[in-house]
Write a protein that holds these residues in place. Structure first.
Motif, PDB file in Angstrom:
ATOM      1  N   LEU A  92     -46.037  44.786 -41.751  1.00 42.75           N
ATOM      2  CA  LEU A  92     -45.756  46.152 -41.307  1.00 42.75           C
ATOM      3  C   LEU A  92     -47.042  46.784 -40.813  1.00 42.75           C
ATOM      4  O   LEU A  92     -48.112  46.556 -41.371  1.00 42.75           O
ATOM      5  CB  LEU A  92     -45.186  46.956 -42.482  1.00 42.75           C
ATOM      6  N   LEU A 143     -49.875  45.420 -44.905  1.00 38.97           N
ATOM      7  CA  LEU A 143     -49.579  46.716 -44.310  1.00 38.97           C
ATOM      8  C   LEU A 143     -50.831  47.169 -43.577  1.00 38.97           C
ATOM      9  O   LEU A 143     -51.839  47.523 -44.198  1.00 38.97           O
ATOM     10  CB  LEU A 143     -49.186  47.735 -45.377  1.00 38.97           C
ATOM     11  N   ALA A 197     -43.597  54.230 -44.650  1.00 37.36           N
ATOM     12  CA  ALA A 197     -43.996  52.930 -45.187  1.00 37.36           C
ATOM     13  C   ALA A 197     -43.282  52.664 -46.502  1.00 37.36           C
ATOM     14  O   ALA A 197     -42.800  51.546 -46.760  1.00 37.36           O
ATOM     15  CB  ALA A 197     -45.508  52.876 -45.385  1.00 37.36           C
ATOM     16  N   VAL A 221     -48.296  44.780 -52.023  1.00 36.78           N
ATOM     17  CA  VAL A 221     -48.621  45.159 -50.654  1.00 36.78           C
ATOM     18  C   VAL A 221     -50.137  45.237 -50.519  1.00 36.78           C
ATOM     19  O   VAL A 221     -50.802  45.880 -51.337  1.00 36.78           O
ATOM     20  CB  VAL A 221     -47.991  46.515 -50.283  1.00 36.78           C
TER      21      VAL A 221
END
Length: 316
Positions: A284, A100, A307, A7
């Motif tokens: 996201l 993210l 998250a 991520v």
């Protein structure tokens, strides 16, 4: 054990789209709340890419640039940050990572979705108390955080704004079959505060909308599964946009536009766990955390937890 995926955290510290200052500190608050550790517990590797460069609001004229009709505050600055953010998001995806994005107000979604939709067809699940479907002509305030979804779909004055319009160019966001982002693959979840003209625009579009009444009647699990069906069908992946004002203010007090009657702590986790289980998450974002209005960084901590749930953290 080697993490299954990586991520890339990208901060977007802006508060151009809101009247109440403070959401520009959201990325720092979420990081401070233990985001990286939460994500590692979810079984993912974490790379923090820092923040996109963003001009300070107090150093700029909010009305320096506008569209043909209606007022848009900080349009020039929103464009600058959205363009930079889109490049960062695209770069993360090109590297095989999950971007993210930490907001900042909800106008950051323009950059996140634009970057995520390049070279791919994506859907979106939009967890929010508000519709984000206003245009400069219909907006009561001129604040861009109430317009990002309309901008991304090319609604109204946004039809010819190429830096924001991630869908078709005809103003519907639905006609060009090769478009990266179409209204028919967008699901709004948890609406409870929608302006009158905005409500009409949503009804006239191909967007699927679920209100809090739908969640009350059917339960969070059924609604989110339907929303994921909308977003995932015929697409290469799903973008999840999570505005913390989706939750009830008792759970998330540190937001700029709180609205009573939102989802509970457990409902929110259930929803994001369903996203992880579906295995379709492409990008996201967490937005509208305002530490000035928060209580002991509670809302930022909740954002970090959610998250992790979206990225696979489980109770067992």
């Amino acid at each position: 054990m080697t993490p299954a995926r990586t991520v890339r955290v990208i901060g977007a510290p802006i508060d151009y789209g809101a009247n109440r200052r403070g959401v520009d500190m959201g990325p720092s608050a979420i990081r401070y709340a233990g985001l990286a550790e939460q994500l590692r517990r979810a079984g993912v590797a974490v790379v923090d890419d820092g923040d996109v460069r963003a001009p300070r609001a107090e150093e700029r004229d909010p009305d320096a640039e506008t569209l043909s009709t209606g007022r848009v505050r900080f349009l020039r600055e929103t464009r600058e940050v959205a363009t930079r953010l889109a490049e960062r998001v695209e770069g993360a995806l090109d590297a095989g990572e999950v971007p993210l994005v930490l907001g900042g107000d909800h106008s950051v979604a323009i950059g996140t979705v634009t970057g995520s939709a390049r070279d791919a067809s994506i859907g979106a699940v939009w967890f929010d108390a508000h519709g984000d479907f206003n245009t400069p002509e219909t907006s009561p305030s001129g604040n861009v955080h109430g317009m990002p979804l309309a901008a991304l779909l090319g609604i109204g004055e946004f039809a010819d704004v190429d830096w924001a319009n991630a869908g078709g160019r005809d103003g519907s966001g639905a006609d060009e079959r090769d478009a990266g982002f179409r209204a028919e693959n967008v699901a709004l979840v948890g609406l409870r505060d929608v302006d009158e003209r905005e409500r009409d625009a949503i009804a006239d579009s191909d967007v699927t909308a679920f209100s809090m009444s739908d969640i009350d009647e059917r339960g969070i699990a059924a609604v989110v599964e339907d929303a994921l069906d909308v977003a995932a069908t015929g697409t290469d992946g799903v973008h999840v946009s999570l505005d913390l004002d989706w939750l009830d203010p008792r759970e998330a007090p540190g937001v700029g536009t709180p609205v009573r009657g939102g989802v509970t702590y457990r409902e929110a986790h259930s929803a994001l766990e369903a996203v992880a289980e579906r295995g379709c998450l492409r990008s996201l974002e967490l937005v509208e955390v305002n530490p000035i209005l928060d209580e002991a960084n509670e809302t930022a901590s909740l954002a970090a937890e959610l998250a992790a749930s979206a990225l696979g953290k489980k109770i067992l």
